[in-house]
Write a protein that holds these residues in place. Structure first.
Motif, PDB file in Angstrom:
ATOM      1  N   ILE A 152     -11.860 -30.432 -28.725  1.00 42.43           N
ATOM      2  CA  ILE A 152     -12.974 -30.918 -27.918  1.00 42.43           C
ATOM      3  C   ILE A 152     -12.445 -31.955 -26.939  1.00 42.43           C
ATOM      4  O   ILE A 152     -11.779 -32.913 -27.335  1.00 42.43           O
ATOM      5  CB  ILE A 152     -14.082 -31.523 -28.806  1.00 42.43           C
ATOM      6  N   ASN A 153     -12.750 -31.755 -25.657  1.00 42.42           N
ATOM      7  CA  ASN A 153     -12.263 -32.657 -24.619  1.00 42.42           C
ATOM      8  C   ASN A 153     -13.446 -33.065 -23.733  1.00 42.42           C
ATOM      9  O   ASN A 153     -13.637 -32.547 -22.641  1.00 42.42           O
ATOM     10  CB  ASN A 153     -11.164 -31.977 -23.794  1.00 42.42           C
ATOM     11  N   ILE A 154     -14.256 -34.010 -24.244  1.00 43.07           N
ATOM     12  CA  ILE A 154     -15.454 -34.445 -23.519  1.00 43.07           C
ATOM     13  C   ILE A 154     -15.354 -35.911 -23.090  1.00 43.07           C
ATOM     14  O   ILE A 154     -16.365 -36.539 -22.766  1.00 43.07           O
ATOM     15  CB  ILE A 154     -16.733 -34.198 -24.346  1.00 43.07           C
ATOM     16  N   GLY A 155     -14.158 -36.451 -23.102  1.00 47.80           N
ATOM     17  CA  GLY A 155     -13.971 -37.836 -22.668  1.00 47.80           C
ATOM     18  C   GLY A 155     -14.132 -38.851 -23.780  1.00 47.80           C
ATOM     19  O   GLY A 155     -14.161 -40.045 -23.510  1.00 47.80           O
ATOM     20  N   LEU A 156     -14.247 -38.391 -25.005  1.00 51.42           N
ATOM     21  CA  LEU A 156     -14.299 -39.273 -26.165  1.00 51.42           C
ATOM     22  C   LEU A 156     -13.156 -38.892 -27.096  1.00 51.42           C
ATOM     23  O   LEU A 156     -12.898 -37.703 -27.304  1.00 51.42           O
ATOM     24  CB  LEU A 156     -15.626 -39.125 -26.922  1.00 51.42           C
ATOM     25  N   THR A 157     -12.510 -39.892 -27.657  1.00 50.16           N
ATOM     26  CA  THR A 157     -11.442 -39.612 -28.609  1.00 50.16           C
ATOM     27  C   THR A 157     -12.043 -39.096 -29.908  1.00 50.16           C
ATOM     28  O   THR A 157     -13.262 -39.234 -30.149  1.00 50.16           O
ATOM     29  CB  THR A 157     -10.626 -40.883 -28.916  1.00 50.16           C
ATOM     30  N   GLU A 158     -11.207 -38.538 -30.739  1.00 45.82           N
ATOM     31  CA  GLU A 158     -11.668 -38.079 -32.046  1.00 45.82           C
ATOM     32  C   GLU A 158     -12.236 -39.242 -32.855  1.00 45.82           C
ATOM     33  O   GLU A 158     -13.236 -39.103 -33.560  1.00 45.82           O
ATOM     34  CB  GLU A 158     -10.519 -37.408 -32.807  1.00 45.82           C
ATOM     35  N   GLU A 159     -11.606 -40.402 -32.740  1.00 42.21           N
ATOM     36  CA  GLU A 159     -12.078 -41.589 -33.462  1.00 42.21           C
ATOM     37  C   GLU A 159     -13.459 -42.016 -32.957  1.00 42.21           C
ATOM     38  O   GLU A 159     -14.320 -42.405 -33.752  1.00 42.21           O
ATOM     39  CB  GLU A 159     -11.082 -42.747 -33.326  1.00 42.21           C
ATOM     40  N   GLN A 160     -13.671 -41.962 -31.639  1.00 41.60           N
ATOM     41  CA  GLN A 160     -14.978 -42.320 -31.091  1.00 41.60           C
ATOM     42  C   GLN A 160     -16.041 -41.340 -31.568  1.00 41.60           C
ATOM     43  O   GLN A 160     -17.128 -41.748 -32.015  1.00 41.60           O
ATOM     44  CB  GLN A 160     -14.922 -42.343 -29.557  1.00 41.60           C
ATOM     45  N   ARG A 161     -15.740 -40.059 -31.480  1.00 38.05           N
ATOM     46  CA  ARG A 161     -16.701 -39.043 -31.920  1.00 38.05           C
ATOM     47  C   ARG A 161     -17.002 -39.197 -33.402  1.00 38.05           C
ATOM     48  O   ARG A 161     -18.151 -39.110 -33.839  1.00 38.05           O
ATOM     49  CB  ARG A 161     -16.200 -37.638 -31.607  1.00 38.05           C
ATOM     50  N   SER A 162     -15.972 -39.447 -34.192  1.00 38.49           N
ATOM     51  CA  SER A 162     -16.147 -39.625 -35.633  1.00 38.49           C
ATOM     52  C   SER A 162     -17.036 -40.827 -35.935  1.00 38.49           C
ATOM     53  O   SER A 162     -17.930 -40.752 -36.795  1.00 38.49           O
ATOM     54  CB  SER A 162     -14.786 -39.790 -36.302  1.00 38.49           C
ATOM     55  N   GLY A 163     -16.823 -41.923 -35.227  1.00 39.77           N
ATOM     56  CA  GLY A 163     -17.656 -43.112 -35.421  1.00 39.77           C
ATOM     57  C   GLY A 163     -19.110 -42.839 -35.101  1.00 39.77           C
ATOM     58  O   GLY A 163     -20.011 -43.244 -35.845  1.00 39.77           O
ATOM     59  N   VAL A 164     -19.347 -42.144 -33.995  1.00 42.08           N
ATOM     60  CA  VAL A 164     -20.723 -41.805 -33.615  1.00 42.08           C
ATOM     61  C   VAL A 164     -21.326 -40.853 -34.636  1.00 42.08           C
ATOM     62  O   VAL A 164     -22.482 -41.028 -35.049  1.00 42.08           O
ATOM     63  CB  VAL A 164     -20.767 -41.194 -32.194  1.00 42.08           C
ATOM     64  N   MET A 165     -20.568 -39.858 -35.067  1.00 39.96           N
ATOM     65  CA  MET A 165     -21.100 -38.895 -36.042  1.00 39.96           C
ATOM     66  C   MET A 165     -21.461 -39.575 -37.360  1.00 39.96           C
ATOM     67  O   MET A 165     -22.447 -39.195 -37.997  1.00 39.96           O
ATOM     68  CB  MET A 165     -20.114 -37.753 -36.252  1.00 39.96           C
ATOM     69  N   ASN A 166     -20.706 -40.581 -37.756  1.00 45.39           N
ATOM     70  CA  ASN A 166     -21.053 -41.327 -38.976  1.00 45.39           C
ATOM     71  C   ASN A 166     -22.408 -42.018 -38.816  1.00 45.39           C
ATOM     72  O   ASN A 166     -23.235 -42.001 -39.736  1.00 45.39           O
ATOM     73  CB  ASN A 166     -19.972 -42.349 -39.320  1.00 45.39           C
ATOM     74  N   ARG A 215     -26.932 -32.851 -32.413  1.00 43.33           N
ATOM     75  CA  ARG A 215     -26.067 -33.817 -31.713  1.00 43.33           C
ATOM     76  C   ARG A 215     -24.741 -33.959 -32.463  1.00 43.33           C
ATOM     77  O   ARG A 215     -23.676 -34.036 -31.847  1.00 43.33           O
ATOM     78  CB  ARG A 215     -26.778 -35.173 -31.561  1.00 43.33           C
ATOM     79  N   ILE A 216     -24.798 -33.973 -33.767  1.00 39.22           N
ATOM     80  CA  ILE A 216     -23.572 -34.049 -34.574  1.00 39.22           C
ATOM     81  C   ILE A 216     -22.704 -32.823 -34.317  1.00 39.22           C
ATOM     82  O   ILE A 216     -21.488 -32.939 -34.124  1.00 39.22           O
ATOM     83  CB  ILE A 216     -23.913 -34.194 -36.078  1.00 39.22           C
ATOM     84  N   ARG A 217     -23.323 -31.658 -34.282  1.00 37.94           N
ATOM     85  CA  ARG A 217     -22.564 -30.422 -34.001  1.00 37.94           C
ATOM     86  C   ARG A 217     -21.982 -30.451 -32.589  1.00 37.94           C
ATOM     87  O   ARG A 217     -20.857 -30.020 -32.367  1.00 37.94           O
ATOM     88  CB  ARG A 217     -23.479 -29.197 -34.177  1.00 37.94           C
ATOM     89  N   THR A 218     -22.729 -30.991 -31.632  1.00 37.64           N
ATOM     90  CA  THR A 218     -22.250 -31.089 -30.254  1.00 37.64           C
ATOM     91  C   THR A 218     -20.969 -31.914 -30.183  1.00 37.64           C
ATOM     92  O   THR A 218     -20.076 -31.618 -29.387  1.00 37.64           O
ATOM     93  CB  THR A 218     -23.337 -31.728 -29.352  1.00 37.64           C
ATOM     94  N   LEU A 219     -20.885 -32.919 -31.035  1.00 40.61           N
ATOM     95  CA  LEU A 219     -19.706 -33.786 -31.051  1.00 40.61           C
ATOM     96  C   LEU A 219     -18.570 -33.207 -31.895  1.00 40.61           C
ATOM     97  O   LEU A 219     -17.518 -33.822 -32.017  1.00 40.61           O
ATOM     98  CB  LEU A 219     -20.088 -35.179 -31.558  1.00 40.61           C
ATOM     99  N   GLY A 220     -18.789 -32.029 -32.467  1.00 36.99           N
ATOM    100  CA  GLY A 220     -17.733 -31.356 -33.208  1.00 36.99           C
ATOM    101  C   GLY A 220     -17.755 -31.566 -34.703  1.00 36.99           C
ATOM    102  O   GLY A 220     -16.818 -31.183 -35.401  1.00 36.99           O
ATOM    103  N   GLY A 221     -18.814 -32.164 -35.216  1.00 36.87           N
ATOM    104  CA  GLY A 221     -18.888 -32.421 -36.647  1.00 36.87           C
ATOM    105  C   GLY A 221     -19.904 -31.542 -37.339  1.00 36.87           C
ATOM    106  O   GLY A 221     -20.490 -30.636 -36.728  1.00 36.87           O
ATOM    107  N   TYR A 222     -20.074 -31.824 -38.597  1.00 37.34           N
ATOM    108  CA  TYR A 222     -21.052 -31.113 -39.415  1.00 37.34           C
ATOM    109  C   TYR A 222     -22.000 -32.130 -40.018  1.00 37.34           C
ATOM    110  O   TYR A 222     -21.561 -33.126 -40.600  1.00 37.34           O
ATOM    111  CB  TYR A 222     -20.367 -30.302 -40.524  1.00 37.34           C
ATOM    112  N   PRO A 223     -23.293 -31.882 -39.881  1.00 37.10           N
ATOM    113  CA  PRO A 223     -24.265 -32.828 -40.435  1.00 37.10           C
ATOM    114  C   PRO A 223     -24.296 -32.773 -41.957  1.00 37.10           C
ATOM    115  O   PRO A 223     -24.041 -31.729 -42.564  1.00 37.10           O
ATOM    116  CB  PRO A 223     -25.595 -32.349 -39.853  1.00 37.10           C
ATOM    117  N   THR A 224     -24.592 -33.909 -42.552  1.00 35.04           N
ATOM    118  CA  THR A 224     -24.849 -33.955 -43.981  1.00 35.04           C
ATOM    119  C   THR A 224     -25.994 -33.000 -44.258  1.00 35.04           C
ATOM    120  O   THR A 224     -26.947 -32.927 -43.476  1.00 35.04           O
ATOM    121  CB  THR A 224     -25.223 -35.388 -44.403  1.00 35.04           C
TER     122      THR A 224
END
Length: 178
Positions: free
Chosen positions: A4-18, A70-79
């Motif tokens: 995923i290359n949307i201008g956010l690092t993996e760490e940023q996306r992970s923080g938001v997904m949490n 939104r979580i899926r959009t950022l590349g994660g999986y929702p609880t």
């Protein structure tokens, strides 16, 4: 999986997904409580609250879906399990309790206000710490919905007599440009 290359690092996306997963968990606890109260309410306010909570349950369900997307959009999986929701949620269940109608409303007001406080913090973190303005805006919109719901519920239980407008009919305000 494609990177995923949307201008956010993996760490940023992970923080938001949490943060989003915590909001999702709180929303699930709240939707369960709202539905339970929808089923259990009794008394003179039954019809009003039963219908109000049906509307609120539907809106919360839509919010839950949007959070998960939104979580899926950022590349994660929702609880997606009750165990997961309960471990992440800041809201608490009230198992074994069937409060009065006013008690139910009071508990829901407290829950919506807790979510609002959480969202306020999450909006700031998404924007300032993780530089994800889209998620910050999304959470701001969600916060506005919870604020309106909390206001409606608070209005139901305030129970204070309204004071008439103390302005005398002969007193008028001067309008600029008239």
């Amino acid at each position: 999986m494609t990177r995923i290359n949307i201008g956010l690092t993996e760490e940023q996306r992970s923080g938001v997904m949490n943060l989003l997963n915590q909001n999702l968990a709180d929303s699930y606890v709240l939707v369960v409580k709202t539905k339970k109260y929808h089923w259990d309410v009794v008394g003179p306010q039954f019809r009003t609250l039963h219908e109000l909570w049906d509307e609120q349950y539907e809106e919360l369900s839509e919010n839950i879906d949007e959070l998960a997307e939104r979580i899926r959009t950022l590349g994660g999986y929702p609880t997606g399990t009750m165990e997961g929701f309960l471990s992440l949620a800041t809201l608490k269940e009230h198992s074994g309790e069937i409060p009065t109608a006013t008690g139910m409303v009071t508990q829901l007001v407290e829950d919506h206000e807790q979510i609002i406080r959480n969202l306020r913090s999450h909006v700031d973190r998404c924007s300032e710490e993780f530089h994800d303005q889209v998620s910050a805006d999304f959470l701001t919109d969600l916060m506005q919905k919870h604020e309106e719901t909390a206001w409606m519920l608070r209005s139901f239980i305030e129970g204070k007599a309204l004071e008439p407008d103390r302005q005398k009919p002969t007193e008028t305000r001067t309008l600029v440009g008239v």
